[in-house]
Each structure stands twice: as structure tokens, then as C-alpha cells.
Design a protein around this motif. Structure first.
Motif, PDB file in Angstrom:
ATOM      1  N   UNK A 209      -1.648  79.052 -71.418  1.00 27.72           N
ATOM      2  CA  UNK A 209      -0.615  79.484 -72.366  1.00 27.72           C
ATOM      3  C   UNK A 209       0.688  79.792 -71.637  1.00 27.72           C
ATOM      4  N   UNK A 210       0.584  80.449 -70.493  1.00 27.86           N
ATOM      5  CA  UNK A 210       1.779  80.750 -69.713  1.00 27.86           C
ATOM      6  C   UNK A 210       2.489  79.479 -69.259  1.00 27.86           C
ATOM      7  N   UNK A 211       1.742  78.524 -68.753  1.00 31.06           N
ATOM      8  CA  UNK A 211       2.341  77.265 -68.302  1.00 31.06           C
ATOM      9  C   UNK A 211       3.019  76.543 -69.468  1.00 31.06           C
ATOM     10  N   UNK A 212       2.359  76.526 -70.598  1.00 31.58           N
ATOM     11  CA  UNK A 212       2.924  75.924 -71.807  1.00 31.58           C
ATOM     12  C   UNK A 212       4.229  76.614 -72.198  1.00 31.58           C
ATOM     13  N   UNK A 213       4.194  77.935 -72.268  1.00 30.75           N
ATOM     14  CA  UNK A 213       5.384  78.675 -72.673  1.00 30.75           C
ATOM     15  C   UNK A 213       6.508  78.632 -71.670  1.00 30.75           C
ATOM     16  N   UNK A 214       6.153  78.413 -70.402  1.00 29.49           N
ATOM     17  CA  UNK A 214       7.157  78.467 -69.329  1.00 29.49           C
ATOM     18  C   UNK A 214       8.192  77.336 -69.447  1.00 29.49           C
ATOM     19  N   UNK A 215       7.864  76.276 -70.145  1.00 34.41           N
ATOM     20  CA  UNK A 215       8.873  75.237 -70.359  1.00 34.41           C
ATOM     21  C   UNK A 215      10.007  75.770 -71.231  1.00 34.41           C
ATOM     22  N   UNK A 216       9.683  76.664 -72.145  1.00 32.10           N
ATOM     23  CA  UNK A 216      10.729  77.350 -72.894  1.00 32.10           C
ATOM     24  C   UNK A 216      11.432  78.387 -72.050  1.00 32.10           C
ATOM     25  N   UNK A 217      10.682  79.052 -71.195  1.00 37.14           N
ATOM     26  CA  UNK A 217      11.222  80.084 -70.313  1.00 37.14           C
ATOM     27  C   UNK A 217      12.288  79.502 -69.382  1.00 37.14           C
ATOM     28  N   UNK A 218      11.966  78.376 -68.755  1.00 34.28           N
ATOM     29  CA  UNK A 218      12.887  77.778 -67.791  1.00 34.28           C
ATOM     30  C   UNK A 218      13.949  76.903 -68.426  1.00 34.28           C
ATOM     31  N   UNK A 219      13.566  76.091 -69.395  1.00 34.31           N
ATOM     32  CA  UNK A 219      14.519  75.144 -69.991  1.00 34.31           C
ATOM     33  C   UNK A 219      15.172  75.672 -71.261  1.00 34.31           C
ATOM     34  N   UNK A 220      14.770  76.839 -71.718  1.00 31.00           N
ATOM     35  CA  UNK A 220      15.279  77.351 -72.977  1.00 31.00           C
ATOM     36  C   UNK A 220      16.778  77.527 -73.020  1.00 31.00           C
ATOM     37  N   UNK A 266      -4.355  81.664 -60.835  1.00 33.52           N
ATOM     38  CA  UNK A 266      -3.380  82.489 -60.115  1.00 33.52           C
ATOM     39  C   UNK A 266      -2.363  81.622 -59.384  1.00 33.52           C
ATOM     40  N   UNK A 267      -2.825  80.513 -58.806  1.00 31.85           N
ATOM     41  CA  UNK A 267      -1.905  79.600 -58.138  1.00 31.85           C
ATOM     42  C   UNK A 267      -0.892  79.020 -59.100  1.00 31.85           C
ATOM     43  N   UNK A 268      -1.340  78.668 -60.303  1.00 33.52           N
ATOM     44  CA  UNK A 268      -0.413  78.155 -61.309  1.00 33.52           C
ATOM     45  C   UNK A 268       0.667  79.178 -61.626  1.00 33.52           C
ATOM     46  N   UNK A 269       0.260  80.435 -61.814  1.00 33.69           N
ATOM     47  CA  UNK A 269       1.236  81.473 -62.130  1.00 33.69           C
ATOM     48  C   UNK A 269       2.187  81.693 -60.955  1.00 33.69           C
ATOM     49  N   UNK A 270       1.653  81.666 -59.727  1.00 33.00           N
ATOM     50  CA  UNK A 270       2.516  81.826 -58.554  1.00 33.00           C
ATOM     51  C   UNK A 270       3.568  80.725 -58.490  1.00 33.00           C
ATOM     52  N   UNK A 271       3.166  79.491 -58.778  1.00 36.11           N
ATOM     53  CA  UNK A 271       4.124  78.392 -58.785  1.00 36.11           C
ATOM     54  C   UNK A 271       5.167  78.549 -59.871  1.00 36.11           C
ATOM     55  N   UNK A 272       4.744  78.987 -61.048  1.00 34.68           N
ATOM     56  CA  UNK A 272       5.687  79.209 -62.141  1.00 34.68           C
ATOM     57  C   UNK A 272       6.693  80.298 -61.785  1.00 34.68           C
ATOM     58  N   UNK A 273       6.196  81.361 -61.176  1.00 34.20           N
ATOM     59  CA  UNK A 273       7.087  82.445 -60.756  1.00 34.20           C
ATOM     60  C   UNK A 273       8.123  81.930 -59.757  1.00 34.20           C
TER      61      UNK A 273
END
Length: 406
Positions: A209-220, A266-273
């Protein structure tokens, strides 16, 4: 503003809002079964409280008229009555909503450091005051015309790059998390391996869900720029996150002998951060390298709590503070045109470091003072016996899993 940009702004706002339930899932799966409701409620509590505060006065505080102002006047348009009746109200109010989602998730992230042992009411008091004294002003510093946004011009150097929140969101939340972990102290029986995640699939769902939402977070925010740089942002968000999963898993395999599902999440979240501040200012190859570096270093950083003796329950410090610092400072070396190795000098690194450590120190100090004051007055931590038994029933009156024989 064209209708396509407005539609994307609404979509991005919904995506980022969805990230806070994603945090709740991610954190909820990592705690013990009798604390999952408490853990998830801290995210949902932040969602309710911070939204209201943002609409009442937080948005007003998030922009300043002068570079050295601490924050905007919270009473300048209390509850946004004037903004809602202005000529550009349609687009302005979408911007308010989008900004609210960032404030919400920043506060929610902090809660992972105090899992299994915090009173909900005390958490809510902390969340409201910290958002007011820290997040709203820092948002003004970074994005609202404040001193960080103007630091490069002030020093005659390149401007600070923090596209989507390396400083304002992740370093900010990570520093506050460290402060609260120190104030509340260690969980009963704290040691490596003391608690196993009670629901790994729930944590994986949260990461997804975080990875999905992060496209809005970064590109929003690109709706304000006519979506001109969206392709690079989206690709970097995808690539850095994927590379971070690999970086984390390799370290896990070498260090512990087995790559784990929680490690992948956790690695996915670290990369997103890490890609958050850098998503619009790296070529894709450098974004991939950032992901590998962030995944590997964050996998090592989460072990620091055992060596240094602080109990950051769900590794907010190791992932968000460390990952935010990596992503923010990495731009000093590889930012397009201004990085040390991409055509620039040391100026970009200098301003990135000043911004990162200023936010870190400010957030840590205020969070520690607030947490200490709450602990010494109404109490922040539950009783030891309640912590051992699991705090869902004591704090919220019900359990996450009510299984009965029928």
C-alpha cells in the motif's frame, strides 16, 4: 488549471491519504497480536487529529512571508474561510488537502518507535503539539518560502533539494521517533529477537500500500508544474525501491543467513524514503544506486538500537531517519547538474547537510521536551503488567483477533 492536472491532484491526494492506513498495516503486522489495535489506532488517531489541525491553522503556518519567519500566522485565515471564497478556491483547496496528507503521515510514522507501550491519549496530545511546533513550521522552512527553501540563495550556493520530504517528512519523523524512544525507555525484556512479527502478510500488505501510494507522494506536486517531470519521478520511485529490496536482502543473507519477507518489506520502505527528496533530480541509474545503498545501509542501521541501547520498536530511526539522511545527502553527490560528481561542486552537499541536520536537531529537541513533559505529568507509558499482557484490551477495550469456539 487544466482539468487533467486537477484530476491528478485529487488522485494524488487520495493516494497519499491511503498511505497512512498503509503505515498502520505495516506497523500492525510487526507488533504482537495483543497490541495490533493499539498500533493501528495511533495512525488513525493521527489521521483524524492532524487533518483537523491542518485545516484550522496548520496550513496557515506552512507558508511564510519572510525568509527568517518561524512560521506563518496560524490565525491569518482560521479554518480557511477566506481561501474557500477566493477566486482560485477550487485549486487552492485541493492544494490544502494534498498538504494535509503529508502532515498526517509524518506524525503517524513516529508511532512505530513506541509500539507496545504508549498510552493513546498521551500519544494524541504529543501528536497535536508536535505537529504544531515542528511539522507545520518545518513545512514552511522547506516548501513555504522559509529559510531552508532560500538557503542556497542566501549563501550563494545551489538551492536545497527536497522534492517530496526527505527533511520535512522522514528526517523530521525519524528524529522525533528517536527522542520518544529514549523518553519512554525500553520495552520489558528488550533484547534482539524478543518479539516476532505476529502477522507478516499484514506487514507485506502495508508495504505494498505504501509503495502504491508513494507515486502520489512523489509525483503528486507535479500537478502544479503541468506534470512536466512526472515520468522521471515515477521511474525513479519504482527503480530505487526495487533496488533497495535487493540491497536489504543481500545484507540479510550475508549477515543472518536468510532473506526474510519482513526484510523485503522494510527494504522497499527504505528505498521509498531515500528516493523521496531525490526523485526529480537524479538520472535513473543514480536512482538505482541510491536504492541499493539505502537498502543495504538501513538493513545495517536497524542493528544500532541493540548496540546503543535505545528501543526503537519498529525501526523508525533505522529506516526513516537514516534513509532520509541518505537520500538528502546523496543529492550532494549525484543531483543532476549540481552534484559533486555530476557537474557541480561541494555547494549542493553543503546546503543539503545544513538543512538535514538542522531539521534533525530541532525535531529531536522539541520531541524530547514534549515527551518528557507528558511522561512526567499524565504519563506516556502504560504499566509494565499491561505491556506484558498486550495493551489492546486495556487501552481500547477490544482485541484485534476475537477467536471463539463455536
Amino acid at each position: 488549471m487544466d482539468t487533467g492536472s486537477i484530476a491528478w491532484a485529487i488522485t494524488a491526494t487520495a493516494l497519499v491519504l491511503f498511505m497512512t492506513p498503509g503505515v498502520a498495516f505495516f506497523y500492525g503486522g510487526l507488533v504482537k497480536a495483543k497490541s495490533v489495535v493499539s498500533m493501528m489506532m495511533m495512525s488513525f488517531g493521527a489521521l483524524g487529529l492532524v487533518t483537523v489541525l491542518w485545516l484550522l491553522y496548520g496550513f496557515n503556518m506552512s507558508a511564510v512571508d519572510g525568509v527568517w519567519e518561524f512560521a506563518g500566522n496560524p490565525l491569518s485565515d482560521f479554518a480557511l474561510g477566506s481561501l474557500a471564497t477566493g477566486e482560485s478556491a477550487n485549486t487552492d483547496l485541493i492544494g490544502v488537502a494534498f498538504g494535509a496528507t503529508f502532515a498526517i503521515i509524518t506524525v503517524a510514522l513516529i508511532s512505530g518507535a513506541i509500539a507496545d507501550r504508549a498510552k493513546f491519549g498521551s500519544w494524541m496530545i504529543f501528536a497535536g503539539i508536535w505537529a504544531t511546533l515542528v511539522y507545520f513550521p518545518v513545512a514552511a522552512w522547506v516548501w513555504g518560502g522559509g529559510w531552508i527553501m532560500s538557503l542556497g540563495e542566501t549563501l550563494g550556493l545551489p538551492g536545497v533539494i527536497d522534492y517530496a520530504g526527505g527533511t520535512a517528512v522522514h528526517i523530521n519523523a525519524g528524529a522525533a521517533a528517536l527522542a520518544l524512544a529514549l523518553v519512554l525507555g525500553k520495552r520489558v525484556g528488550f533484547q534482539k529477537g524478543m518479539d516476532k512479527p505476529h502477522n507478516v502478510p499484514l506487514t507485506l500488505l502495508g508495504a505494498a500500500v505504501l509503495w502504491f501510494g508513494w507515486f502520489g507522494f512523489n509525483a503528486g506536486a507535479e500537478w502544479l508544474n503541468g506534470l512536466a517531470n512526472t515520468g522521471l519521478i515515477v521511474l525513479n520511485t519504482l527503480g530505487a525501491t526495487a533496488a533497495a529490496i535487493l540491497g536489504w536482502l543481500v545484507v540479510e543473507k550475508v549477515k543472518d543467513g536468510k532473506p526474510t519477507a519482513v526484510g523485503a518489506a522494510s527494504g522497499a520502505v527504505a528505498g521509498l524514503v531515500a528516493i523521496t527528496p531525490a526523485c526529480a533530480n537524479l538520472e535513473p541509474g543514480w536512482a538505482l544506486l541510491l536504492g541499493v545503498v539505502a537498502g543495504a545501509l538501513c538493513a545495517l542501521a536497524i542493528e544500532l538500537k541493540f548496540k546503543l541501547g535505545f528501543d526503537d520498536s519498529l525501526d523508525v530511526v533505522g529506516i526513516h531517519l537514516v534513509g532520509g539522511l541518505i537520500g538528502t545527502l546523496y543529492l550532494g553527490f549525484f543531483a543532476i547538474d549540481t552534484g559533486l560528481f555530476t557537474g557541480g561542486g561541494l555547494g549542493q552537499l553543503a546546503v543539503q547537510a545544513i538543512a538535514a541536520f538542522a531539521v534533525l536537531i530541532y525535531s529531536f529537541v522539541i520531541a524530547w521536551i514534549l515527551g518528557f513533559a507528558i511522561e512526567k505529568t499524565i504519563g506516556f507509558r502504560v504499566k509494565n503488567e499491561d505491556e506484558i499482557a498486550g495493551i489492546d484490551t486495556v487501552v481500547h477495550g477490544h482485541e484485534g483477533y476475537a477467536l471463539e469456539n463455536v
